[in-house]
Structure formats: C-alpha cells, structure tokens
Scaffold this motif. Structure first.
Motif, PDB file in Angstrom:
ATOM      1  N   HIS A 151     -11.285 -17.959 -16.301  1.00 45.58           N
ATOM      2  CA  HIS A 151     -11.426 -17.257 -15.011  1.00 45.58           C
ATOM      3  C   HIS A 151     -10.518 -16.030 -14.960  1.00 45.58           C
ATOM      4  CE1 HIS A 151     -13.713 -20.726 -13.607  1.00 45.58           C
ATOM      5  NE2 HIS A 151     -12.715 -21.503 -13.972  1.00 45.58           N
ATOM      6  N   ALA A 152     -10.418 -15.340 -16.091  1.00 43.12           N
ATOM      7  CA  ALA A 152      -9.472 -14.222 -16.199  1.00 43.12           C
ATOM      8  C   ALA A 152      -9.804 -13.094 -15.231  1.00 43.12           C
ATOM      9  CB  ALA A 152      -9.464 -13.699 -17.637  1.00 43.12           C
ATOM     10  N   LYS A 153     -11.076 -12.798 -15.077  1.00 44.83           N
ATOM     11  CA  LYS A 153     -11.461 -11.678 -14.206  1.00 44.83           C
ATOM     12  C   LYS A 153     -11.091 -11.959 -12.752  1.00 44.83           C
ATOM     13  CE  LYS A 153     -15.314  -8.483 -13.468  1.00 44.83           C
ATOM     14  NZ  LYS A 153     -16.711  -8.180 -13.843  1.00 44.83           N
ATOM     15  N   SER A 154     -11.274 -13.188 -12.312  1.00 41.91           N
ATOM     16  CA  SER A 154     -10.891 -13.561 -10.954  1.00 41.91           C
ATOM     17  C   SER A 154      -9.384 -13.442 -10.751  1.00 41.91           C
ATOM     18  CB  SER A 154     -11.341 -14.997 -10.646  1.00 41.91           C
ATOM     19  OG  SER A 154     -12.744 -15.084 -10.576  1.00 41.91           O
ATOM     20  N   LEU A 155      -8.630 -13.883 -11.741  1.00 44.44           N
ATOM     21  CA  LEU A 155      -7.171 -13.811 -11.638  1.00 44.44           C
ATOM     22  C   LEU A 155      -6.698 -12.363 -11.572  1.00 44.44           C
ATOM     23  CD1 LEU A 155      -6.197 -16.599 -14.215  1.00 44.44           C
ATOM     24  CD2 LEU A 155      -6.125 -16.742 -11.713  1.00 44.44           C
ATOM     25  N   ILE A 156      -7.300 -11.495 -12.379  1.00 46.72           N
ATOM     26  CA  ILE A 156      -6.916 -10.079 -12.370  1.00 46.72           C
ATOM     27  C   ILE A 156      -7.287  -9.434 -11.035  1.00 46.72           C
ATOM     28  CG2 ILE A 156      -7.327  -7.828 -13.440  1.00 46.72           C
ATOM     29  CD1 ILE A 156      -7.822  -9.353 -16.081  1.00 46.72           C
ATOM     30  N   GLN A 157      -8.490  -9.736 -10.536  1.00 43.59           N
ATOM     31  CA  GLN A 157      -8.919  -9.162  -9.256  1.00 43.59           C
ATOM     32  C   GLN A 157      -8.025  -9.639  -8.115  1.00 43.59           C
ATOM     33  OE1 GLN A 157     -10.981  -6.827  -8.710  1.00 43.59           O
ATOM     34  NE2 GLN A 157     -11.387  -6.888  -6.508  1.00 43.59           N
ATOM     35  N   ASN A 158      -7.641 -10.908  -8.132  1.00 49.23           N
ATOM     36  CA  ASN A 158      -6.745 -11.425  -7.094  1.00 49.23           C
ATOM     37  C   ASN A 158      -5.389 -10.728  -7.147  1.00 49.23           C
ATOM     38  OD1 ASN A 158      -8.700 -13.196  -6.239  1.00 49.23           O
ATOM     39  ND2 ASN A 158      -7.803 -14.997  -7.225  1.00 49.23           N
ATOM     40  N   ALA A 159      -4.869 -10.530  -8.355  1.00 46.54           N
ATOM     41  CA  ALA A 159      -3.575  -9.853  -8.494  1.00 46.54           C
ATOM     42  C   ALA A 159      -3.654  -8.417  -7.987  1.00 46.54           C
ATOM     43  CB  ALA A 159      -3.126  -9.888  -9.955  1.00 46.54           C
ATOM     44  N   LEU A 160      -4.730  -7.727  -8.330  1.00 49.88           N
ATOM     45  CA  LEU A 160      -4.905  -6.348  -7.860  1.00 49.88           C
ATOM     46  C   LEU A 160      -5.043  -6.304  -6.346  1.00 49.88           C
ATOM     47  CD1 LEU A 160      -7.389  -4.987 -10.552  1.00 49.88           C
ATOM     48  CD2 LEU A 160      -5.077  -4.132 -10.139  1.00 49.88           C
ATOM     49  N   ALA A 161      -5.785  -7.254  -5.779  1.00 49.86           N
ATOM     50  CA  ALA A 161      -5.967  -7.284  -4.325  1.00 49.86           C
ATOM     51  C   ALA A 161      -4.652  -7.526  -3.607  1.00 49.86           C
ATOM     52  CB  ALA A 161      -6.986  -8.356  -3.953  1.00 49.86           C
ATOM     53  N   ASN A 162      -3.777  -8.306  -4.207  1.00 52.85           N
ATOM     54  CA  ASN A 162      -2.458  -8.552  -3.618  1.00 52.85           C
ATOM     55  C   ASN A 162      -1.566  -7.323  -3.687  1.00 52.85           C
ATOM     56  OD1 ASN A 162      -1.758 -11.157  -2.449  1.00 52.85           O
ATOM     57  ND2 ASN A 162      -2.451 -12.029  -4.397  1.00 52.85           N
ATOM     58  N   ALA A 163      -1.583  -6.655  -4.835  1.00 50.13           N
ATOM     59  CA  ALA A 163      -0.644  -5.557  -5.068  1.00 50.13           C
ATOM     60  C   ALA A 163      -1.204  -4.194  -4.687  1.00 50.13           C
ATOM     61  CB  ALA A 163      -0.216  -5.544  -6.537  1.00 50.13           C
ATOM     62  N   ALA A 164      -2.492  -3.988  -4.887  1.00 52.91           N
ATOM     63  CA  ALA A 164      -3.089  -2.663  -4.676  1.00 52.91           C
ATOM     64  C   ALA A 164      -4.507  -2.831  -4.140  1.00 52.91           C
ATOM     65  CB  ALA A 164      -3.107  -1.876  -5.979  1.00 52.91           C
ATOM     66  N   PRO A 165      -4.643  -3.235  -2.882  1.00 52.70           N
ATOM     67  CA  PRO A 165      -5.982  -3.568  -2.360  1.00 52.70           C
ATOM     68  C   PRO A 165      -6.967  -2.417  -2.362  1.00 52.70           C
ATOM     69  CG  PRO A 165      -4.312  -3.569  -0.606  1.00 52.70           C
ATOM     70  CD  PRO A 165      -3.580  -3.506  -1.899  1.00 52.70           C
ATOM     71  N   ARG A 166      -6.510  -1.188  -2.136  1.00 48.26           N
ATOM     72  CA  ARG A 166      -7.459  -0.067  -2.151  1.00 48.26           C
ATOM     73  C   ARG A 166      -7.984   0.182  -3.560  1.00 48.26           C
ATOM     74  NH1 ARG A 166      -4.304   4.709   0.684  1.00 48.26           N
ATOM     75  NH2 ARG A 166      -2.622   3.748  -0.531  1.00 48.26           N
ATOM     76  N   THR A 167      -7.103   0.050  -4.550  1.00 51.70           N
ATOM     77  CA  THR A 167      -7.543   0.183  -5.933  1.00 51.70           C
ATOM     78  C   THR A 167      -8.488  -0.957  -6.314  1.00 51.70           C
ATOM     79  OG1 THR A 167      -5.500   1.315  -6.563  1.00 51.70           O
ATOM     80  CG2 THR A 167      -6.750   0.256  -8.326  1.00 51.70           C
ATOM     81  N   ALA A 168      -8.183  -2.171  -5.840  1.00 54.90           N
ATOM     82  CA  ALA A 168      -9.026  -3.328  -6.142  1.00 54.90           C
ATOM     83  C   ALA A 168     -10.402  -3.219  -5.504  1.00 54.90           C
ATOM     84  CB  ALA A 168      -8.342  -4.606  -5.671  1.00 54.90           C
ATOM     85  N   ASN A 190       0.820  -1.215   0.000  1.00 59.80           N
ATOM     86  CA  ASN A 190       0.000   0.000   0.000  1.00 59.80           C
ATOM     87  C   ASN A 190       0.850   1.260   0.000  1.00 59.80           C
ATOM     88  OD1 ASN A 190      -2.361  -1.370  -0.066  1.00 59.80           O
ATOM     89  ND2 ASN A 190      -3.088  -0.751   1.946  1.00 59.80           N
ATOM     90  N   LEU A 191       2.098   1.141   0.503  1.00 62.24           N
ATOM     91  CA  LEU A 191       2.983   2.309   0.517  1.00 62.24           C
ATOM     92  C   LEU A 191       3.257   2.802  -0.898  1.00 62.24           C
ATOM     93  CD1 LEU A 191       5.549   1.060   3.186  1.00 62.24           C
ATOM     94  CD2 LEU A 191       3.722   2.742   3.521  1.00 62.24           C
ATOM     95  N   PHE A 192       3.177   1.917  -1.878  1.00 63.42           N
ATOM     96  CA  PHE A 192       3.472   2.265  -3.270  1.00 63.42           C
ATOM     97  C   PHE A 192       2.208   2.398  -4.113  1.00 63.42           C
ATOM     98  CE2 PHE A 192       6.797  -0.404  -1.447  1.00 63.42           C
ATOM     99  CZ  PHE A 192       7.889   0.429  -1.548  1.00 63.42           C
ATOM    100  N   GLU A 193       1.060   2.297  -3.467  1.00 59.48           N
ATOM    101  CA  GLU A 193      -0.201   2.323  -4.192  1.00 59.48           C
ATOM    102  C   GLU A 193      -0.712   3.750  -4.328  1.00 59.48           C
ATOM    103  OE1 GLU A 193      -4.719   0.430  -3.824  1.00 59.48           O
ATOM    104  OE2 GLU A 193      -3.205   0.006  -2.308  1.00 59.48           O
ATOM    105  N   PRO A 194      -1.093   4.171  -5.543  1.00 64.62           N
ATOM    106  CA  PRO A 194      -1.659   5.520  -5.704  1.00 64.62           C
ATOM    107  C   PRO A 194      -2.988   5.625  -4.967  1.00 64.62           C
ATOM    108  CG  PRO A 194      -1.921   4.259  -7.715  1.00 64.62           C
ATOM    109  CD  PRO A 194      -1.032   3.441  -6.820  1.00 64.62           C
TER     110      PRO A 194
END
Length: 332
Positions: free
Chosen positions: A176-193, A17-21
């Motif tokens: 299951h592309a949408k799930s994979l993308i959402q999981n990646a976003l939640a890992n890297a940028a949870p507020r954006t996700a 989150n420190l690096f998340e816009p």
C-alpha cells in the motif's frame, strides 16, 4: 459533489501550509513527468492506430460543429495531470466523450453513460493517450462502447515512480505504498497532494485529509472504479486491466457488496491477480516473454501463456492483441 466541495475552510488548513511551496511551482514538474509517461505509453499501446483513426473521423464530426475526437491526443491533454473518464465508441460519432467529474458522470442524463458495460484501466505510464488507445482497441474488437478510466497523476506517483514503481508495482501494491505516500503528502503539503486528484475528489463521499484527497482502495483509479461499480444503476459487465491496471481492478472490486459483483467478468493482461472475489469470473493472460508481468505475478497463475511480451502495441511484436484477447476470454 462538484469538484472542490470537499476542500477545507481557511481555518481548518494545516499550519504546515505556511511552509508549502505554491502548487504553481510544483505542477510544471508533474506535467513534465506526465508527458514523459505519455511518450512511454506509445511503446505499450497502439497509439498509432488510435491517432490515425481519430484523425479520419475528425472531418465528419467537425461538419456537425461538435468537438473533434482527436482533441484527446493534443499536447495540452497529454500533459494534464488531472484524471478523466473517456467514454469511447469507435463505431458511433462523436466517438469520444470526456468527463472530469465522477458525480456528474453518474447523474448524466445522456443514455450512453448508462449503457456502457465495459471499463478499462491501463498500467505503465497510465496516460490519457495509453488509456484511450487500449479502450479504442477493445471497442473495435467488441463493437461496443468502452469507458477508459484515466488515472490522475500527482506527487505520490512521481515519488513512487522514482522508487522504481514500474518494475515493482506488485510489491508496492502489496505494501500500500501509494496510499502511504499520499497520506504523508496530505499531512505535510495538502495543496501539493491535491495536484492530479480532482477526479478522485469528485467521487461520492471522497475521503480527504486536510482537504487533500486520499485513497481508500490503494489508488485513485481503484477508488474511481469502486465508486462507479457501487453507485451506477447498471453495473459494468466486463473490466479489462493491463499491467498495474489489473491490480487496481482487483483492489476496486474486493470490498464491493456481492450484488455489485454478481456475474462480473474480469480480463487481465500482463499481470495476473487474486481470484478471490465471489461472483466474479476471471480470465488472465501473461506473456511467455513478459518479464515485467512475471516479476509482479506474485504466485497468481494465468489462464493462458501467449507467446508475447508486455506491450499491446502490434507495431512492436510479439505484442498482446488486447482487443482479441478481451473478445476471446468470454465468448458469447
């Protein structure tokens, strides 16, 4: 649960989150994409009839000092990335009830939330405008209230859309592309996700990753519909899905207990789906000139090939008559 109860404490948040816009910088772009999809839905749904008939009904509702039904087609509502549940009854004032919390809908004391037997999910832009227009069309044809599930629109949708999600939604659903993308976003940028996922977060036992809601059944719409089918005292009797909305219905019902799908009826428009869920009756339409639907049918054959294309907008013929098709699929 109230919206936000599943958010993590400060100590549990990822250091990423420190690096998340800040979400305030991301949300305007998401809103712009949502508004573009709303404009696209004007092509595929009978928005003109919806807007005209809502405007006609405003006067009577305003006289009772209630919220006007046309509020759902106002600019702020059309660009809002958050999902909602629109309970639409074209024949009974106040015509539109809007819910932004699944748990509150399930526990609502209002009898109309328990009486509704029909639910719809749209495809294409999946905007509030398109969702309301399809539900309004079906409510008029069947003379019954309809619950429109308006999908939330987040960064995973933006990414998938950039990858051509409109044209390959069948393939992306299979992967299951949408799930994979959402999981990646939640890992890297949870507020954006979390942008556009408040409705999903309000489902009972919502699954999260670093506080960001993630999908259990392929998409937010599928998760919301699954929760409604599982937890409502009176299950739905009819589900109608257009385009990728049909796929989302298929994902939502696949893992339900048999008693929750017994005698359930499913109508699909423009995207045939697998008919492997026990106890469910299917009737599926695919237009002869519907190249988009045929591209994503994946070997699933429809019951009927009407001479139409992918749109349900009668102003752009030859369009599917969504209300009539829903009424004709399972005659009383």
């Amino acid at each position: 649960m109230p919206i936000g109860d599943n958010l993590p404490t400060q100590s549990e948040r990822s250091f990423l989150n420190l690096f998340e816009p800040p979400p305030q910088l991301i949300e305007p772009a998401v809103r712009a994409c949502r508004l573009f999809n709303t404009a696209l839905d004007i092509v595929f749904y009978d928005v003109a009839t919806l807007a005209a008939q809502l405007a006609e009904r405003d006067a009577s509702v305003r006289a009772r000092e209630e919220k006007t039904p046309s509020r759902i087609v106002q600019l702020d509502a059309l660009s809002d990335p958050e999902g909602s549940l629109l309970l639409i009854d074209a024949n009974t004032a106040p015509y539109v009830h809007r819910y932004t919390d699944v748990e509150l809908f399930l526990t609502s004391p209002h009898p109309e939330t328990r009486a509704v037997e029909i639910a719809t999910i749209t495809g294409v832009g999946s905007s509030a405008l398109g969702s309301a227009a399809l539900a309004w069309d079906i409510s008029i044809a069947l003379e019954k209230p309809v619950l429109a599930i308006v999908p939330g629109y987040g960064m995973a949708d933006v990414v998938l859309q950039a990858l051509g999600g409109w044209f390959g939604f069948g393939l992306y659903d299979y992967l299951h592309a949408k799930s994979l993308i959402q999981n990646a976003l939640a890992n890297a940028a949870p507020r954006t996700a979390s942008i556009g996922r408040q409705l999903l977060a309000s489902t009972p036992d919502a699954k999260t990753l670093h506080g960001a809601p993630v999908f259990r059944h392929g998409s937010g719409s599928s998760d919301v519909l699954h929760a409604l089918l599982l937890h409502r005292d009176a299950p739905f009797k009819l589900l109608v899905g257009h385009s990728k909305g049909a796929l989302q219905i298929g994902n939502a019902i696949r893992s339900l207990p048999p008693d929750r799908t017994h005698e359930l009826q499913v109508v699909t428009l423009g995207c045939p789906i697998s008919t492997d869920v026990e106890g469910v009756s299917y009737y599926q339409y695919l237009g002869l000139f519907d190249a988009l639907g045929q591209l994503n049918m994946w070997g699933h054959r429809p019951n009927q090939w009407p001479p139409t294309w992918h749109s349900t907008n009668p102003n752009l013929p030859p369009a599917m008559a969504a209300g009539k098709y829903a009424a004709d699929a399972f005659p009383a």
